[in-house]
Design an enzyme around this catalytic site. Structure first.
Site, PDB file in Angstrom:
ATOM      1  N   HIS A 235       0.824  -1.213   0.000  1.00 24.32           N
ATOM      2  CA  HIS A 235       0.000   0.000   0.000  1.00 24.32           C
ATOM      3  C   HIS A 235       0.859   1.264   0.000  1.00 24.32           C
ATOM      4  CE1 HIS A 235      -3.663  -2.319   0.716  1.00 24.32           C
ATOM      5  NE2 HIS A 235      -3.034  -2.961   1.692  1.00 24.32           N
ATOM      6  N   ASP A 236       1.733   1.395   0.993  1.00 27.46           N
ATOM      7  CA  ASP A 236       2.460   2.652   1.182  1.00 27.46           C
ATOM      8  C   ASP A 236       3.484   2.923   0.090  1.00 27.46           C
ATOM      9  OD1 ASP A 236       0.996   3.142   3.459  1.00 27.46           O
ATOM     10  OD2 ASP A 236       2.494   2.290   4.807  1.00 27.46           O
TER      11      ASP A 236
END
Length: 306
Positions: A235-236
């Site tokens: 995600h990040d």
């Protein structure tokens, strides 16, 4: 290659945060000038400890400031069930004596912004509490922010509640303030981050890459956003990828509002893709990702690390 983009990274490590910090440190196009921590995946004491451990692992002298311990108005709800009780289960880091700066994150961000020769890019990959505090206490800093690139939100389903993504749901009031701020915002939400899977074959090659690959492989074995057998979601890393390879993403200008009142919907990002609300766009929302290109870039940037 000379670094051309000066950034500040606000983070809540977090296993996928560790991968994003590696990319922010070692992508040759980026100049990481400050890391700030926030409560999110685990408590701010743990996210700070984790970030300091990573900086010691890489022998980096990037300054780090500890940020908000709680959301603006709500108790903290963390994601230890995804990242482990420490936030970075799976690797034994060497002890160190490094400490964070003796000032809170939002003041550290202010100081870097106001002393920069030109506006800088903020990258937020945790709850938006520190960014909201910055804008609340020092609204004049907005002129020194080129843009805010964030991992958070969703135009569809959530991953913390049926409709809300974790980073936004942890502190909806902070997120609502940030989206109303007038900052130029790029939102990398679940619509793209759920596509950002590192395959089992990719993961199995990490230990042979370098020390960083071995460390991340150990962490990914304990990461619960996917599995080593099916692949893990980064995600990040999407926020860092957009900075370096924006052509991998399909973006659309949208009006985004954050729900703060709903009993079942607090933390939901209302993304008006079709313009039905008649409000001016306040964010560039990533809706699709070139997954093969993303994986190729991740392999390249991890190879720059020691």
């Amino acid at each position: 290659m000379t670094a051309s983009l000066h950034i500040i990274l606000d983070t809540d490590p977090g296993i996928d945060d560790a991968a994003a910090i590696a990319a922010a440190l070692f992508a040759p196009q980026l100049d990481l000038q400050l890391i700030t921590t926030v409560a999110g995946n685990v408590s701010v004491e743990k996210t700070t400890r984790n970030a300091l451990q990573l900086l010691h692992f890489w022998n980096s002298d990037i300054p780090l400031a500890q940020g908000a311990a709680t959301p603006l108005l709500r108790p903290l709800r963390d994601a230890a069930y995804v990242h482990g009780e420490s936030g970075m289960e799976g690797y034994d880091f060497v002890d160190h004596q490094r400490q964070p700066l003796a000032k809170p994150a939002f003041i550290a961000i202010r100081d870097v912004l106001m002393n920069a020769p030109e506006p800088m890019t903020l990258v937020a990959i945790g709850p938006l509490t520190n960014i909201a505090l910055l804008l609340m206490h020092y609204p004049e800093c907005a002129c020194n922010i080129h843009r805010l690139v964030l991992m958070g939100g969703s135009a569809g389903r959530g991953n913390f509640t049926p409709n809300a993504e974790f980073n936004i749901a942890v502190d909806p009031e902070a997120a609502a303030l940030v989206f109303r701020s007038g900052l130029e915002i790029v939102m990398c939400g679940l619509d793209v981050t759920n596509q950002a899977m590192l395959s089992p074959d990719f993961l199995n090659k990490l230990p042979a890459l370098n020390r960083t690959g071995k460390m991340l492989h150990s962490l990914f074995n304990h990461y619960r956003s996917g599995s080593m057998r099916t692949g893990v979601r980064m995600h990040d890393l999407c926020a860092i990828a957009w900075l370096v390879r924006p052509e991998l993403f399909t973006l659309q200008s949208c009006f985004v509002a954050v729900e703060t009142q709903g009993q079942y919907t607090a933390g939901t990002t209302v993304v008006d893709i079709e313009g039905r609300l008649g409000q001016p766009a306040n964010a560039q929302v990533a809706l699709a990702l070139d997954v093969d290109g993303f994986r190729q870039w991740v392999a390249e940037v991890f190879a720059y690390a020691p």
